[in-house]
Design an enzyme around this catalytic site. Structure first.
Site, PDB file in Angstrom:
ATOM      1  N   ASN A   1     -12.267 -18.085 -24.354  1.00 55.12           N
ATOM      2  CA  ASN A   1     -12.446 -19.494 -24.019  1.00 55.12           C
ATOM      3  C   ASN A   1     -11.442 -20.318 -24.819  1.00 55.12           C
ATOM      4  O   ASN A   1     -11.346 -20.161 -26.036  1.00 55.12           O
ATOM      5  CB  ASN A   1     -13.856 -19.964 -24.389  1.00 55.12           C
ATOM      6  CG  ASN A   1     -14.892 -19.568 -23.370  1.00 55.12           C
ATOM      7  OD1 ASN A   1     -14.571 -19.292 -22.236  1.00 55.12           O
ATOM      8  ND2 ASN A   1     -16.140 -19.539 -23.780  1.00 55.12           N
TER       9      ASN A   1
ATOM     10  N   ASP B   1     -20.377 -18.988 -12.731  1.00 56.08           N
ATOM     11  CA  ASP B   1     -19.299 -19.544 -11.909  1.00 56.08           C
ATOM     12  C   ASP B   1     -17.943 -18.924 -12.228  1.00 56.08           C
ATOM     13  O   ASP B   1     -17.117 -18.730 -11.322  1.00 56.08           O
ATOM     14  CB  ASP B   1     -19.258 -21.078 -11.991  1.00 56.08           C
ATOM     15  CG  ASP B   1     -19.261 -21.627 -13.408  1.00 56.08           C
ATOM     16  OD1 ASP B   1     -19.026 -20.858 -14.370  1.00 56.08           O
ATOM     17  OD2 ASP B   1     -19.496 -22.842 -13.569  1.00 56.08           O
TER      18      ASP B   1
ATOM     19  N   GLU C   1      -9.280 -35.237 -20.384  1.00 55.05           N
ATOM     20  CA  GLU C   1     -10.359 -35.992 -19.740  1.00 55.05           C
ATOM     21  C   GLU C   1     -10.983 -37.000 -20.703  1.00 55.05           C
ATOM     22  O   GLU C   1     -11.263 -38.143 -20.337  1.00 55.05           O
ATOM     23  CB  GLU C   1     -11.441 -35.029 -19.226  1.00 55.05           C
ATOM     24  CG  GLU C   1     -10.997 -34.189 -18.030  1.00 55.05           C
ATOM     25  CD  GLU C   1     -11.866 -32.946 -17.834  1.00 55.05           C
ATOM     26  OE1 GLU C   1     -12.850 -32.771 -18.591  1.00 55.05           O
ATOM     27  OE2 GLU C   1     -11.543 -32.142 -16.944  1.00 55.05           O
TER      28      GLU C   1
ATOM     29  N   THR D   1     -21.399 -31.043 -14.666  1.00 53.85           N
ATOM     30  CA  THR D   1     -21.424 -32.480 -14.394  1.00 53.85           C
ATOM     31  C   THR D   1     -21.704 -32.801 -12.929  1.00 53.85           C
ATOM     32  O   THR D   1     -22.192 -33.883 -12.622  1.00 53.85           O
ATOM     33  CB  THR D   1     -20.087 -33.147 -14.798  1.00 53.85           C
ATOM     34  OG1 THR D   1     -19.016 -32.482 -14.123  1.00 53.85           O
ATOM     35  CG2 THR D   1     -19.862 -33.071 -16.302  1.00 53.85           C
ATOM     36  N   SER D   2     -21.384 -31.866 -12.027  1.00 53.22           N
ATOM     37  CA  SER D   2     -21.631 -32.139 -10.608  1.00 53.22           C
ATOM     38  C   SER D   2     -21.856 -30.832  -9.864  1.00 53.22           C
ATOM     39  O   SER D   2     -21.575 -29.750 -10.383  1.00 53.22           O
ATOM     40  CB  SER D   2     -20.439 -32.883  -9.991  1.00 53.22           C
ATOM     41  OG  SER D   2     -19.291 -32.060  -9.990  1.00 53.22           O
ATOM     42  N   GLY D   3     -22.366 -30.969  -8.649  1.00 51.08           N
ATOM     43  CA  GLY D   3     -22.603 -29.795  -7.820  1.00 51.08           C
ATOM     44  C   GLY D   3     -22.226 -30.090  -6.394  1.00 51.08           C
ATOM     45  O   GLY D   3     -22.025 -31.247  -6.009  1.00 51.08           O
ATOM     46  N   ARG D   4     -22.109 -29.047  -5.609  1.00 51.84           N
ATOM     47  CA  ARG D   4     -21.852 -29.244  -4.180  1.00 51.84           C
ATOM     48  C   ARG D   4     -22.351 -28.058  -3.393  1.00 51.84           C
ATOM     49  O   ARG D   4     -22.564 -26.975  -3.960  1.00 51.84           O
ATOM     50  CB  ARG D   4     -20.372 -29.478  -3.912  1.00 51.84           C
ATOM     51  CG  ARG D   4     -19.488 -28.353  -4.301  1.00 51.84           C
ATOM     52  CD  ARG D   4     -18.306 -28.840  -5.125  1.00 51.84           C
ATOM     53  NE  ARG D   4     -17.558 -27.674  -5.562  1.00 51.84           N
ATOM     54  CZ  ARG D   4     -16.452 -27.263  -4.992  1.00 51.84           C
ATOM     55  NH1 ARG D   4     -15.934 -27.922  -3.984  1.00 51.84           N
ATOM     56  NH2 ARG D   4     -15.836 -26.190  -5.407  1.00 51.84           N
TER      57      ARG D   4
ATOM     58  N   GLY E   1     -22.915 -21.057 -17.353  1.00 54.64           N
ATOM     59  CA  GLY E   1     -23.592 -19.943 -18.022  1.00 54.64           C
ATOM     60  C   GLY E   1     -24.656 -20.356 -19.018  1.00 54.64           C
ATOM     61  O   GLY E   1     -24.926 -21.540 -19.230  1.00 54.64           O
TER      62      GLY E   1
END
Length: 493
Positions: free
Chosen positions: A301, A242, A309, A15-18, A82
């Site tokens: 998992n 990740d 959420e 959903t997001s990156g940095r 992944g």
């Protein structure tokens, strides 16, 4: 005074990156976020895509910023979610934006492949990977079935972090940890399996050379140097998945630990020398993913904070305005174990309404139906902790060493209520932190590639010395034992 050297981490989630810079000095590390940006899922023509060019643009933007600040960058590392991949044409161009793993094309592909191509047991015996309909093997099968033009024309198939490294350096690699998520890799040989590739009409030459985390992919191309104002900075293949980078940052003292990477997904596992592939691991749908320094991440998992959420999005504005600790604190005032769910029930995978799905599950199992945000919250936290106990007990059966410590890492490590519940439920000492584990693991692997640290245990010692872990000891054993019996009765209905 000698200028500080920094490592540049690109950490991309679904959903997001940095982009983050980190440095190591005097046996401790420090991090600073440079840029943050959305990673938008694009729906078009009945399919879901990632915008690979937008992600590349954001990496360039982050690199421009560090050049503007005059910071010396020792290397760059990229980690992502992944399974997803990019097709490259024989002219060296990306053929189209990559499909996203939530694309509906995979919904029927897994069952069709396992029924008509290679059996479920054979695939598991080769790969040791748990069955998820969006694994790369089933995405590729679905694309082959639809005669996908990009797949037909692809000269190379690169997993997302490898594709971004290629965009920066021009060099094609297949990093081991990200390749292991595909369900195409044999963890014994540490190579993509020829039989599974052939079943998709693919050859090994379609993929880059296999590299282990810590390998230098190449240096920035002349074009990227011109765009950013940097010199020929090396790009390092970190643990491209990740979770692989996150587990590398578990601040454990020895190998006798379990970890829980807690976020939208909860990933509970152990780190082992060899893959654990047996009838029992097959039956319980455990997975064997690539780790660093030749290790295997044996894990399962579990649906994590996705439940919370999604519920939060449905609650009134005044509830959504509450901070997480405020809302979770309210949940502690309601009756415990009143309503319990199996977090991994298919009902909760992608419901139109998560609160409606939880209510439906409770009705079907003859339990009180949650109605207030506090009661939903309590139901979710109680149920997650009990599910963690079930998986932790299974893990104890598989582990070649005793397990008494559970490290909780990631965003969920800040949830003090769920952390205490997890200690109570599992009976293990819980050590919470670090929150920024993925970026830390990414940077530590770059430090290892540069020779600044020698191995995983020195990495973990530096991390342990740099952060404050929060310790939770088990409490209320009798109440949690009774709740676990209730949970097992409910999920077995």
């Amino acid at each position: 005074m000698e200028q500080k050297k920094y490592f540049f981490a690109v950490d991309l989630g679904a959903t997001s990156g940095r982009t983050i810079i980190g440095n190591i000095a005097d046996g401790r590390f420090a991090l600073e976020e440079v840029t943050r940006f959305p990673n938008n899922l694009i729906e078009q023509g009945g399919h879901y895509y990632w915008d690979i060019y937008a992600l590349y643009f954001e990496i360039i933007r982050g690199l421009k910023e560090v050049a503007r600040r005059g910071l010396e960058i020792s290397s760059i590392g990229i980690d992502t979610w992944g399974v997803d991949f990019v097709f490259i044409g024989d002219d060296g161009a990306i053929l189209r934006n990559p499909r996203a793993y939530r694309d509906p094309i995979t919904f029927s592909a897994m069952d069709d492949y396992l029924e008509h191509v290679v059996t479920r047991k054979e695939v598991y015996d080769i790969t040791g990977i748990q069955f998820l309909n969006f694994n790369s093997i089933f995405q590729l099968y679905a694309m082959r079935r639809e005669d996908n033009a990009a797949l037909r024309q692809a000269a190379k198939i690169l997993f997302v972090p490898d594709a971004l490294s290629w965009m920066l350096t021009g060099n094609e690699v297949c990093e081991y940890t990200i390749a292991s998520t595909s369900q195409l890799l044999d963890p014994r040989t540490k190579q993509l399996d020829e039989r599974l590739l052939q079943s998709l009409g693919l050859t090994r030459s379609k993929f880059g050379r296999m590299v282990q985390p810590g390998t230098v992919v190449g240096v920035l191309t002349d074009e990227v140097q011109r765009l950013t104002g940097l010199g020929p900075v090396p790009v390092v293949a970190v643990a491209g998945h990740d979770t692989g980078s996150a587990v590398a940052a578990v601040p454990a003292k020895d190998e006798k630990f379990a970890y829980l990477s807690s976020g939208t997904w909860s990933l509970m596992g152990i780190e082992t020398r060899d893959a654990i592939i047996s009838d029992l691991s097959y039956e319980r749908n455990f997975t064997n993913e690539g780790g660093i320094e030749g290790t295997t991440r044996f894990l399962k998992n579990i649906c994590g904070m996705w439940l919370y959420e999604r519920c939060r999005l449905e609650w009134p504005e005044e509830v959504r305005q509450l901070s997480h600790p405020e809302l979770q604190g309210q949940a502690m005032t309601v009756e415990p174990f009143r309503s319990l769910i199996n977090p991994d029930d298919q009902l909760f995978a992608a419901p139109a309404s998560m609160t409606g799905a939880i209510q439906q599950y409770c009705r079907q199992t003859g339990q009180p139906v949650p109605e207030t945000p506090a009661k939903f919250c309590r139901c979710i936290f109680d149920s997650l902790a009990l599910r963690y106990r079930q998986v932790f007990q299974w893990m104890q059966e598989f582990a070649p060493f005793p397990l008494s410590v559970l490290h909780i890492i990631g965003g969920g490590s800040l949830n003090k209520y769920l952390n205490q519940f997890t200690a109570n439920s599992t009976g293990a000492t819980v050590l919470a932190g670090p929150q920024e584990c993925t970026a830390i693991g990414n940077i530590m692997l770059q430090a290892k590639a540069s020779g600044m640290v020698s191995d995983i245990w020195q990495m973990r010692q530096i991390i342990a010395d740099s952060i404050e872990l929060v310790r939770y000891e088990p409490q209320d054993k009798a109440a949690w034992d009774q709740a676990y019996d209730k949970y097992l009765n409910i999920i077995n209905k």
